[in-house]
Write a protein that holds these residues in place. Structure first.
Motif, PDB file in Angstrom:
ATOM      1  N   PRO A 105      -1.390 -32.090  63.418  1.00 60.29           N
ATOM      2  CA  PRO A 105      -1.090 -32.111  62.050  1.00 60.29           C
ATOM      3  C   PRO A 105      -2.480 -31.985  61.218  1.00 60.29           C
ATOM      4  O   PRO A 105      -3.455 -32.423  61.752  1.00 60.29           O
ATOM      5  CB  PRO A 105      -0.554 -33.729  61.983  1.00 60.29           C
ATOM      6  N   GLN A 163       7.792 -30.210  66.767  1.00 55.39           N
ATOM      7  CA  GLN A 163       7.714 -31.213  65.939  1.00 55.39           C
ATOM      8  C   GLN A 163       8.184 -30.808  64.681  1.00 55.39           C
ATOM      9  O   GLN A 163       8.016 -29.938  64.092  1.00 55.39           O
ATOM     10  CB  GLN A 163       6.069 -31.869  65.922  1.00 55.39           C
ATOM     11  N   LYS A 164       8.870 -32.082  63.886  1.00 52.32           N
ATOM     12  CA  LYS A 164       9.379 -31.731  62.655  1.00 52.32           C
ATOM     13  C   LYS A 164       8.047 -31.294  61.504  1.00 52.32           C
ATOM     14  O   LYS A 164       8.816 -30.629  60.621  1.00 52.32           O
ATOM     15  CB  LYS A 164       9.982 -33.166  62.106  1.00 52.32           C
ATOM     16  N   GLN A 165       7.069 -31.860  61.757  1.00 53.78           N
ATOM     17  CA  GLN A 165       5.825 -31.511  60.646  1.00 53.78           C
ATOM     18  C   GLN A 165       5.630 -29.845  60.985  1.00 53.78           C
ATOM     19  O   GLN A 165       4.731 -29.284  60.247  1.00 53.78           O
ATOM     20  CB  GLN A 165       4.822 -32.287  60.838  1.00 53.78           C
ATOM     21  N   GLU A 219      17.773 -34.661  67.824  1.00 57.13           N
ATOM     22  CA  GLU A 219      16.496 -34.924  67.160  1.00 57.13           C
ATOM     23  C   GLU A 219      16.000 -36.098  67.642  1.00 57.13           C
ATOM     24  O   GLU A 219      16.754 -37.036  67.810  1.00 57.13           O
ATOM     25  CB  GLU A 219      16.504 -34.565  65.639  1.00 57.13           C
ATOM     26  N   THR A 220      14.831 -36.526  67.484  1.00 58.34           N
ATOM     27  CA  THR A 220      14.055 -37.722  67.590  1.00 58.34           C
ATOM     28  C   THR A 220      13.270 -38.121  66.328  1.00 58.34           C
ATOM     29  O   THR A 220      13.591 -37.174  65.370  1.00 58.34           O
ATOM     30  CB  THR A 220      12.995 -38.052  68.837  1.00 58.34           C
ATOM     31  N   ASP A 221      12.801 -39.063  66.310  1.00 55.87           N
ATOM     32  CA  ASP A 221      12.014 -39.383  64.929  1.00 55.87           C
ATOM     33  C   ASP A 221      10.936 -38.073  64.728  1.00 55.87           C
ATOM     34  O   ASP A 221      10.684 -38.059  63.504  1.00 55.87           O
ATOM     35  CB  ASP A 221      11.411 -40.777  64.938  1.00 55.87           C
ATOM     36  N   GLU A 222      10.241 -37.634  65.680  1.00 57.25           N
ATOM     37  CA  GLU A 222       9.171 -36.850  65.568  1.00 57.25           C
ATOM     38  C   GLU A 222       9.651 -35.164  65.613  1.00 57.25           C
ATOM     39  O   GLU A 222       8.995 -34.561  65.313  1.00 57.25           O
ATOM     40  CB  GLU A 222       8.112 -37.169  66.441  1.00 57.25           C
ATOM     41  N   GLU A 223      10.527 -35.154  66.537  1.00 56.73           N
ATOM     42  CA  GLU A 223      10.928 -33.673  67.049  1.00 56.73           C
ATOM     43  C   GLU A 223      12.406 -33.236  67.072  1.00 56.73           C
ATOM     44  O   GLU A 223      13.308 -34.246  66.885  1.00 56.73           O
ATOM     45  CB  GLU A 223      10.107 -33.442  68.335  1.00 56.73           C
TER      46      GLU A 223
END
Length: 170
Positions: free
Chosen positions: A37, A137-139, A156-160
């Protein structure tokens, strides 16, 4: 087009199946595939020695499911996409290969990832695979690439996101 300017030679992009002798470069591209990131420090290269990352490259080419493509400019590989059946972050079942892809930073945002996937996915389909999966990863800006090339989120998870592309449709 990769190069611009009067009097400059324009580098020629070649997207092709990766030769067996080139598989060792996958280690470099695995490192490039690690999403860092904005504002964070990249991990040490020794992170590649961890078993959860070794599954992407260890013994690549020995298994029937192993398939890799390369993007080269003036003969230098600047991007790679590869897939194999493995128990990785994007694993969904034992019949679906997982995908990894990376392009050197200086060449990102030029459609090279799309070109790599445009060759890899039909190659996987021709080998009899019905789908290919990945974890992202979502970002990561690559999420746009995956959606554009037909990947859909299946978990999906919190991050990906875990995403799958139905190869029968591509």
């Amino acid at each position: 087009m990769l190069g611009e300017g009067a009097g400059k030679s324009v580098p020629r992009l070649e997207v092709r199946m990766m030769a067996d002798t080139e598989y060792p470069v996958l280690k470099d591209f695995l490192y490039e595939a690690i999403f860092v990131p904005e504002g964070e420090k990249a991990p040490e290269r020794s992170i590649l020695d961890q078993p959860e990352l070794q599954v992407y490259i260890s013994g690549f080419g020995r298994d029937e499911s192993d398939c890799a493509v390369a993007a080269a400019v003036d003969g230098k590989i600047i991007g790679a996409a590869w897939a194999r059946i493995m128990n990785d972050y994007g694993h969904i079942d034992d019949e679906t290969p997982s995908l990894a892809i990376a392009v050197y930073k200086d060449y990102r945002g030029r459609g090279i990832g799309t070109e790599l996937l445009s060759l890899l996915m039909p190659s996987l389909r021709d080998r009899g695979f019905k789908s290919v999966s990945l974890s992202v990863q979502k970002q990561n800006p690559a999420v746009k690439l995956y959606k554009k090339t037909g990947f859909v989120t299946v978990k999906e998870t919190d991050e990906e996101y875990i995403m799958v592309n139905n190869l029968i449709m591509c």
